[in-house]
Design a protein around this motif. Structure first.
Motif, PDB file in Angstrom:
ATOM      1  N   MET A   1      -1.427  19.366  42.577  1.00 13.24           N
ATOM      2  CA  MET A   1      -2.406  18.326  42.866  1.00 13.24           C
ATOM      3  C   MET A   1      -3.107  17.921  41.580  1.00 13.24           C
ATOM      4  N   GLU A   2      -3.243  16.640  41.360  1.00  6.94           N
ATOM      5  CA  GLU A   2      -3.832  16.179  40.112  1.00  6.94           C
ATOM      6  C   GLU A   2      -5.329  16.431  40.070  1.00  6.94           C
ATOM      7  N   THR A   3      -5.783  16.767  38.873  1.00  5.75           N
ATOM      8  CA  THR A   3      -7.213  16.934  38.675  1.00  5.75           C
ATOM      9  C   THR A   3      -7.850  15.562  38.530  1.00  5.75           C
ATOM     10  N   SER A   4      -8.931  15.326  39.289  1.00  5.68           N
ATOM     11  CA  SER A   4      -9.495  13.971  39.348  1.00  5.68           C
ATOM     12  C   SER A   4     -10.641  13.758  38.378  1.00  5.68           C
ATOM     13  N   ARG A   5     -11.336  14.818  37.971  1.00  6.43           N
ATOM     14  CA  ARG A   5     -12.511  14.593  37.134  1.00  6.43           C
ATOM     15  C   ARG A   5     -12.850  15.850  36.344  1.00  6.43           C
ATOM     16  N   MET A   6     -13.653  15.656  35.298  1.00  2.00           N
ATOM     17  CA  MET A   6     -14.120  16.750  34.455  1.00  2.00           C
ATOM     18  C   MET A   6     -15.648  16.746  34.462  1.00  2.00           C
ATOM     19  N   GLU A   7     -16.220  17.911  34.744  1.00  2.00           N
ATOM     20  CA  GLU A   7     -17.667  18.089  34.690  1.00  2.00           C
ATOM     21  C   GLU A   7     -18.024  18.874  33.446  1.00  2.00           C
ATOM     22  N   HIS A   8     -19.217  18.648  32.923  1.00  2.00           N
ATOM     23  CA  HIS A   8     -19.716  19.415  31.790  1.00  2.00           C
ATOM     24  C   HIS A   8     -21.011  20.122  32.211  1.00  2.00           C
ATOM     25  N   ARG A   9     -21.015  21.439  32.128  1.00  2.00           N
ATOM     26  CA  ARG A   9     -22.187  22.232  32.492  1.00  2.00           C
ATOM     27  C   ARG A   9     -22.451  23.249  31.380  1.00  2.00           C
ATOM     28  N   GLU A  10     -23.658  23.809  31.366  1.00  2.00           N
ATOM     29  CA  GLU A  10     -23.981  24.800  30.340  1.00  2.00           C
ATOM     30  C   GLU A  10     -23.395  26.166  30.687  1.00  2.00           C
ATOM     31  N   VAL A  11     -23.670  26.650  31.896  1.00  2.00           N
ATOM     32  CA  VAL A  11     -23.178  27.955  32.338  1.00  2.00           C
ATOM     33  C   VAL A  11     -22.559  27.805  33.716  1.00  2.00           C
ATOM     34  N   VAL A  12     -21.396  28.434  33.918  1.00  2.00           N
ATOM     35  CA  VAL A  12     -20.789  28.522  35.245  1.00  2.00           C
ATOM     36  C   VAL A  12     -20.775  29.988  35.669  1.00  2.00           C
ATOM     37  N   VAL A  13     -21.249  30.244  36.881  1.00  2.00           N
ATOM     38  CA  VAL A  13     -21.187  31.573  37.478  1.00  2.00           C
ATOM     39  C   VAL A  13     -20.180  31.514  38.612  1.00  2.00           C
ATOM     40  N   ILE A  14     -19.180  32.383  38.573  1.00  2.00           N
ATOM     41  CA  ILE A  14     -18.174  32.451  39.640  1.00  2.00           C
ATOM     42  C   ILE A  14     -18.620  33.526  40.626  1.00  2.00           C
ATOM     43  N   GLY A  17     -22.491  36.186  45.276  1.00  2.00           N
ATOM     44  CA  GLY A  17     -23.030  37.445  45.763  1.00  2.00           C
ATOM     45  C   GLY A  17     -24.245  37.870  44.950  1.00  2.00           C
ATOM     46  N   PRO A  18     -24.733  39.096  45.153  1.00  2.00           N
ATOM     47  CA  PRO A  18     -25.957  39.526  44.454  1.00  2.00           C
ATOM     48  C   PRO A  18     -25.880  39.394  42.938  1.00  2.00           C
ATOM     49  N   ALA A  19     -24.770  39.802  42.328  1.00  2.00           N
ATOM     50  CA  ALA A  19     -24.658  39.718  40.869  1.00  2.00           C
ATOM     51  C   ALA A  19     -24.735  38.275  40.395  1.00  2.00           C
ATOM     52  N   GLY A  20     -24.004  37.388  41.062  1.00  2.00           N
ATOM     53  CA  GLY A  20     -24.005  35.993  40.661  1.00  2.00           C
ATOM     54  C   GLY A  20     -25.336  35.320  40.895  1.00  2.00           C
ATOM     55  N   ALA A  21     -25.934  35.547  42.070  1.00  2.00           N
ATOM     56  CA  ALA A  21     -27.190  34.893  42.401  1.00  2.00           C
ATOM     57  C   ALA A  21     -28.304  35.320  41.457  1.00  2.00           C
ATOM     58  N   VAL A  22     -28.388  36.625  41.158  1.00  2.00           N
ATOM     59  CA  VAL A  22     -29.447  37.113  40.274  1.00  2.00           C
ATOM     60  C   VAL A  22     -29.222  36.626  38.848  1.00  2.00           C
ATOM     61  N   ALA A  23     -27.992  36.687  38.348  1.00  2.00           N
ATOM     62  CA  ALA A  23     -27.711  36.191  36.996  1.00  2.00           C
ATOM     63  C   ALA A  23     -28.039  34.707  36.892  1.00  2.00           C
ATOM     64  N   PHE A 160     -20.248  28.797  28.701  1.00  2.00           N
ATOM     65  CA  PHE A 160     -20.003  30.210  28.997  1.00  2.00           C
ATOM     66  C   PHE A 160     -19.757  30.359  30.497  1.00  2.00           C
ATOM     67  N   VAL A 161     -18.952  31.377  30.836  1.00  2.00           N
ATOM     68  CA  VAL A 161     -18.637  31.689  32.236  1.00  2.00           C
ATOM     69  C   VAL A 161     -19.000  33.142  32.512  1.00  2.00           C
ATOM     70  N   LEU A 162     -19.758  33.359  33.582  1.00  2.00           N
ATOM     71  CA  LEU A 162     -20.021  34.706  34.093  1.00  2.00           C
ATOM     72  C   LEU A 162     -19.224  34.882  35.376  1.00  2.00           C
ATOM     73  N   ASP A 163     -18.363  35.886  35.410  1.00  2.00           N
ATOM     74  CA  ASP A 163     -17.545  36.140  36.604  1.00  2.00           C
ATOM     75  C   ASP A 163     -18.232  37.202  37.445  1.00  2.00           C
ATOM     76  N   ALA A 164     -18.785  36.771  38.580  1.00  2.00           N
ATOM     77  CA  ALA A 164     -19.403  37.688  39.544  1.00  2.00           C
ATOM     78  C   ALA A 164     -18.677  37.588  40.877  1.00  2.00           C
ATOM     79  N   SER A 165     -17.354  37.486  40.813  1.00  2.00           N
ATOM     80  CA  SER A 165     -16.542  37.216  42.005  1.00  2.00           C
ATOM     81  C   SER A 165     -16.245  38.446  42.829  1.00  2.00           C
TER      82      SER A 165
END
Length: 420
Positions: A1-14, A17-23, A160-165
């Motif tokens: 499936m083709e990617t339709s758009r690109m977003e730019h963000r400062e931090v992404v948290v994956i 759950g508790p780790a992601g929400a608190v971070a 930066f990406v924080l993985d809290a998956s």
């Protein structure tokens, strides 16, 4: 499936759950733009329901304590242990380390949603039903491919990406970071019940950990909630739960009946929820961080449920990562090994020592020893309350040596007390 758009963000948290929400909340409170992507829709079921007292320090710093306190969760002030006719408990208010002495026992579907909702209230962009399908860290900023709830795809580029998956372990899988855990494979069978407990000796303010009367490597958890229900489960080796086609509830109830204290306590229980199982949950990775990412909580390391350390490790990792990332985004040079991975592993290795000691029998000797000095009990209580990073505690500074010495003392004293 083709990617339709690109977003730019400062931090992404994956992961939300508790780790992601608190971070995410910690970073947002420091002025950062944070996007949190969650594969599931909340509320959703999860185990890991008995929090340790140290957790609340991070919940408080993230500005989430008013929401958690208002949710009506069961107060928890310690941990009780039963083995045959033996019974003992540790009160977290009587501990060596500074910090909260009480916490909560929570139904995680509600608790996790409370935290995620509060992160959103604080300004974090929280999106559910978003699956990260690919990750590219080769350019001048991490790029994630995401599939949304409608099946459409998009990309997010961030600093930066924080993985809290959690058990999804998104980056560990996508970046081939997984490695076998040092913990032997074990299995848990569990359910929620309407408990109707009227046993006067049962303390709803504590988790109850019971040892199988004949097989000390098998243990049970009983976690009371504020609504008259309990989480109940049994943990043991992969081969200790009957034939693969055996009904899980039949197995779980038979295991409960095998422990006289649990058979008595749960005599009036209504087993109204199908049992479930999870196995091979212990996990590890080759590294906790890399250029543009860090792994939090169960997305990196999970030991064992016996001392409820999972959420505590997760929230400690969130705090360490958020602090390091805030400095890095502000232009400082950050040594992620020194400032994140090494300090996190102090507590992980402390918990690992006591988990291994539990299954070897050494820590069970210590827990059930009747004549322990009050100072030693306070030090052990601190670890059970989650303060596994307090190196002023001798049982944190050198856990294997201290545990071995104390176990030998307990066994030696008991051996001397036995008739010739």
């Amino acid at each position: 499936m083709e990617t339709s758009r690109m977003e730019h963000r400062e931090v992404v948290v994956i992961g939300a759950g508790p780790a992601g929400a608190v971070a995410a909340a910690l970073l947002k409170r420091q002025g950062h733009d944070v996007l949190m992507l969650e594969r599931q829709q909340f509320p959703r079921f999860s185990i890991g329901e008995s929090l340790l007292a140290h957790c609340l320090e991070f919940v408080e710093e993230a500005g989430m304590m008013p929401a958690v306190a208002a949710a009506g969760f069961q107060v928890k002030n310690g941990a009780a242990f039963a083995r045959g006719d033996e019974y003992t408990y540790f009160d977290f208010r009587e501990k060596f380390s500074a910090g909260p002495g009480t916490t909560f026992q929570v139904q995680r579907a509600q608790f996790d949603k409370v935290l995620a909702d509060d992160a959103a209230r604080q300004g974090v962009d929280v999106r559910y039903l978003q699956e990260v399908t690919a990750a590219d860290f080769s350019g001048d900023g991490p790029v994630l491919d995401v599939r949304g709830a409608d099946g459409g795809t998009y990309q997010v580029k961030s600093r930066f990406v924080l993985d809290a998956s959690g058990y999804g372990r998104v980056l560990a899988r996508l970046l081939d970071l997984e490695r076998p855990s040092s913990m032997p494979p074990r299995k848990a069978i569990f359910t929620h019940i309407e408990d109707h407990i009227d046993d006067p000796g049962f303390d709803r303010d504590k988790i109850l950990i019971s040892v199988h009367p004949e097989q000390p490597g098998i243990w049970y958890w009983l976690i009371p909630f504020s609504n008259g229900r309990c989480s109940f489960g049994v943990v043991g080796g992969q081969d200790l739960f009957g034939a693969p086609d055996e009904n899980l509830m039949t197995t779980l109830r038979a295991m409960a009946d095998a422990a006289p204290n649990l058979k008595r306590i749960l005599a009036n229980a209504v087993w109204d929820t199908p049992a479930n199982t999870i196995g091979g949950y212990s996990a590890s990775v080759t590294r906790l961080h890399g250029a543009g990412y860090a792994l939090l909580g169960n997305a990196a390391e999970f030991l064992d449920p016996v001392f409820s350390s999972g959420v505590t490790i997760a929230l400690r990792s969130s705090k360490l990562a958020a602090d390091a990332l805030h400095r890095q985004l502000g232009g400082e040079a950050v040594d992620w090994q020194r400032d994140f991975a090494d300090p996190l592993m102090v507590g992980v290795e402390t918990f690992r020592a006591y988990v291994q000691g539990w299954y070897s029998g050494e820590f069970q000797d210590v827990v059930f020893y009747k004549n322990a000095q009050p100072d030693i009990r306070r030090m052990i209580s601190s670890i059970l309350a989650g303060y596994a990073w307090d190196t002023a505690n001798p049982f944190v500074a050198s856990p294997q040596r201290r545990l071995r010495m104390l176990s030998e003392l307990c066994r030696g004293v008991e051996a001397q007390a036995e008739p010739a």
